[in-house]
Every structure is written in C-alpha cells, then in structure tokens.
Design a protein around this motif. Structure first.
Motif, short mmCIF file in Angstrom:
data_model
loop_
_atom_site.label_atom_id
_atom_site.label_comp_id
_atom_site.label_asym_id
_atom_site.label_seq_id
_atom_site.Cartn_x
_atom_site.Cartn_y
_atom_site.Cartn_z
N LYS A 130 110.08 150.43 65.72
CA LYS A 130 110.95 151.41 66.35
C LYS A 130 110.10 152.10 67.40
CE LYS A 130 114.64 153.99 66.89
NZ LYS A 130 115.89 153.44 67.41
N GLU A 131 110.41 151.86 68.67
CA GLU A 131 109.50 152.21 69.75
C GLU A 131 109.81 153.57 70.40
OE1 GLU A 131 109.74 149.03 72.51
OE2 GLU A 131 109.28 147.47 71.03
N ASP A 132 108.73 154.26 70.75
CA ASP A 132 108.79 155.45 71.61
C ASP A 132 109.86 156.45 71.18
OD1 ASP A 132 106.80 154.25 73.10
OD2 ASP A 132 108.19 153.32 74.50
N MET A 133 109.80 156.83 69.93
CA MET A 133 110.72 157.83 69.40
C MET A 133 110.13 159.22 69.66
SD MET A 133 112.17 157.97 65.51
CE MET A 133 113.42 159.15 65.02
N ILE A 134 110.95 160.15 70.09
CA ILE A 134 110.49 161.52 70.40
C ILE A 134 110.96 162.47 69.31
CG2 ILE A 134 110.51 163.43 72.03
CD1 ILE A 134 109.11 161.02 73.14
N ILE A 145 106.24 158.91 69.18
CA ILE A 145 105.74 158.12 68.05
C ILE A 145 106.39 156.73 68.02
CG2 ILE A 145 105.36 160.21 66.66
CD1 ILE A 145 107.92 159.45 65.09
N ASN A 146 105.76 155.86 67.26
CA ASN A 146 106.32 154.54 66.97
C ASN A 146 106.37 154.39 65.45
OD1 ASN A 146 106.08 153.22 69.83
ND2 ASN A 146 104.09 154.18 69.43
N PHE A 159 108.88 149.07 54.06
CA PHE A 159 107.64 149.79 54.31
C PHE A 159 107.68 150.30 55.73
CE2 PHE A 159 103.36 150.08 56.04
CZ PHE A 159 102.74 150.90 55.11
N ILE A 160 107.47 151.60 55.92
CA ILE A 160 107.42 152.17 57.27
C ILE A 160 106.19 153.06 57.37
CG2 ILE A 160 109.92 152.10 57.53
CD1 ILE A 160 109.97 155.12 57.19
N ILE A 161 105.63 153.11 58.57
CA ILE A 161 104.48 153.98 58.82
C ILE A 161 104.53 154.43 60.27
CG2 ILE A 161 102.94 152.07 59.45
CD1 ILE A 161 100.70 153.57 57.95
N VAL A 162 104.15 155.67 60.53
CA VAL A 162 104.19 156.23 61.87
C VAL A 162 102.87 155.94 62.60
CG1 VAL A 162 103.38 158.49 61.09
CG2 VAL A 162 104.67 158.31 63.23
N THR A 163 102.95 155.59 63.89
CA THR A 163 101.76 155.30 64.69
C THR A 163 101.90 155.93 66.07
OG1 THR A 163 102.53 153.25 65.73
CG2 THR A 163 101.57 153.06 63.52
N THR A 164 100.76 156.02 66.77
CA THR A 164 100.80 156.56 68.13
C THR A 164 100.89 155.46 69.18
OG1 THR A 164 98.37 156.59 68.18
CG2 THR A 164 99.50 158.62 67.51
N ASP A 165 100.63 154.20 68.79
CA ASP A 165 100.68 153.09 69.75
C ASP A 165 101.13 151.83 69.02
OD1 ASP A 165 98.26 151.37 68.90
OD2 ASP A 165 97.36 153.36 69.13
N ARG A 166 101.28 150.72 69.78
CA ARG A 166 101.70 149.44 69.19
C ARG A 166 100.71 148.34 69.58
NH1 ARG A 166 105.96 151.31 71.86
NH2 ARG A 166 106.02 149.54 73.31
N SER A 167 99.43 148.69 69.65
CA SER A 167 98.41 147.72 70.00
C SER A 167 98.26 146.68 68.90
CB SER A 167 97.06 148.42 70.21
OG SER A 167 96.58 148.93 68.98
N GLN A 168 97.56 145.60 69.21
CA GLN A 168 97.38 144.54 68.22
C GLN A 168 96.56 145.04 67.03
OE1 GLN A 168 95.03 140.83 69.07
NE2 GLN A 168 97.04 139.87 68.84
#
Length: 291
Positions: A130-134, A145-146, A159-168
């Motif tokens: 889920k990309e670029d959620m504000i 967030i992503n 399973f879900i987890i919050v991240t600041t980017d979507r890098s490899q």
C-alpha cells in the motif's frame, strides 16, 4: 449436400460413359453451379471423398494474425497501434475486424488464465504494497508511509508492517519479518511486477524475468517466486482486497504522535483484522512450510 444430384450422377455413372456428361446441361437441369456437378462426378469416379473440399473462407486479417498475437501477448499493444502497424505491412481490411479479433483473443486468454487461487495450507502467499499513504498526527505533522502486505492463500492470515520506503532491502526485511510471524516460509509467493522484484529491462508483456539479487534472496529463503501473468486480473485478488482493508487505518489520523506510535497502531490493527476476518480458519501446520 444435394442428395438428388448425387444419386443421379451415381446412376448415370453406372449406365453411361461419364466422360460424355454435359456438365452445363446437368447444372441447368438441377439448378446448380456447374462446379457442383463437377464435384459429384469426381466423387463418383473416386477421385475425392464425400465431405472433402469444403469451401474455405479467408479473411484479409489471416496473414497478419501471428504479428497481431505477438504484439498483444508479448508487448500489450493496443488495437489502434496494431492497426497502424499492419496497415503499413499491407493490411487493407477494416479496423473493426482487427478490434473484434483482438477482443476475442484477449477474452479467450483471460478465460484460460483466470483461475481462482484456493491453495492448500502453507502452499502460497501473496505480497503487495500500500503505497504513499498519508497520515497526520495530533500536532498536524504529516507522515508519508508505506504498508507492506503479505497474506496466506489458504487461511487468509495477514501480515502488515509500516515502512518509510519500498527499497529492495526494506522488502527483504519485511518478508523475513513475515516469515517469523507465520513461523515458516510458504512454498510459493506471488508478486506484482514491482521493480524490486522484476528486471523490467529483460522482461516482456508475456515473460517476466526476476532480478538477480531477488532470485538469490528467494533461493536462500527457500520459496519459489511467481509473477502476475498477463490477462489474469483476479490473480492477486486477496492482496488487493487487503490494500482496501488497510485504508481503514485512515481513522487513526490525529490519533498518534510519533513513528513508534504508528508502528504499535499497525501491529494492533493486524491482530484485529486477523481475528475479524480469519475466525474459523484452521491454523497453518508448520510441517507444510519449507524450513
């Protein structure tokens, strides 16, 4: 087939020399084309069998069909683009004929490719973002967030987890966290054509090539990666449905202060949705996972 003509020709064939038949006269007598008489004479002589030499209808599109299918299946080209191309190659037919052929081809391919994934326990999981959620905190500060998503095909355990980017590297960290959460690694994992997974330069519309670093990661972890196929709009239905579910996090706008708060909210939300949507589902046996 004209039975009356057939019987008459066979009768005449037995009684007279067939080479003396007047085909024009017989065609007038039976009100048919002389070629029909000729065909029945050949049948009487044993030169052809009944039912052969059926009329073949050719379309102006026929010789271009291999080109059309290649452009659609391999590169996902539109009907308009293909039409302009084959016109330059000599196609003189109508655009509507091409458009109808392409629609029929796509419908057939979609029907063959669209199979509802009802997998066995531990067999398959699906991954998406889920990309670029504000989200906005109590002080009015915006957090971009992503949300990493993984859902098991059989139990629908999420399973879900919050991240600041979507890098490899972040993808790998999230997947390892998911494996720890599930207690094992599913045999297959289905992915969208994300750039951290797929080598776009080497991939085509019909053939996906995974990038080297991701392939090494998949081999080390012990799962087989699968990319979404063309014409399969429902393949990733479970993870896409989860993306909509994550929109429910919007209710937490102005309900948190720090990044750590967001992580706690996401963890609790994961537990809540699994209880809400997975009640009654059997636990996934660990022995069905690859260790």
């Amino acid at each position: 087939m004209r039975g009356d003509i057939k019987e008459s020709i066979l009768f005449l064939f037995k009684e007279e020399d067939i080479t003396l038949f007047n085909k024009a006269e017989l065609s007038r007598r039976y009100n048919c084309d002389p070629r029909t008489i000729d065909r029945y004479i050949k049948m009487a002589k044993g030169e052809i069998e009944a039912g052969t030499q059926k009329r073949e209808y050719k379309s102006k599109l026929d010789e271009f069909k291999p080109i059309i299918i290649n452009k659609v299946d391999k590169y996902g080209c539109t009907a308009k683009a293909v039409y302009q191309l084959i016109q330059k190659k000599g196609y003189t037919g109508k655009y509507s004929i091409l458009a109808n052929f392409m629609k029929k081809h796509k419908d057939e391919e979609t029907q063959k490719a669209t199979i509802r994934f009802e997998t066995n326990p531990g067999l398959q999981a699906q991954v998406d973002w889920k990309e670029d959620m504000i989200l906005t905190n109590k002080q009015g500060e915006q957090f971009k967030i992503n949300i990493f998503l993984m859902v098991m095909g059989y139990s629908r355990n999420k399973f879900i987890i919050v991240t600041t980017d979507r890098s490899q590297e972040t993808l790998f960290e999230c997947m390892i966290a998911a494996f720890k959460y599930y207690g094992g690694v599913p045999h297959e994992i289905l992915f969208d054509n994300m750039k951290t997974v797929v080598d776009h330069a080497k991939s085509s519309f019909a053939k996906t090539v995974f990038n080297d670093k991701f392939e090494v990661f998949a081999k080390d972890m012990g799962f087989t990666p699968i990319a979404c196929r063309p014409y399969r709009p429902q393949t990733k239905g479970k993870s896409e449905a989860l993306a909509k579910l994550v929109d429910r996090l919007k209710v937490y706008n102005e309900e948190f202060t720090t990044w750590d708060d967001l992580k706690k909210i996401t963890t609790q939300f994961r537990e809540d949705i699994n209880k809400e949507y997975s009640q009654g589902c059997e636990d996934i046996p660990i022995e069905l996972f690859q260790k």
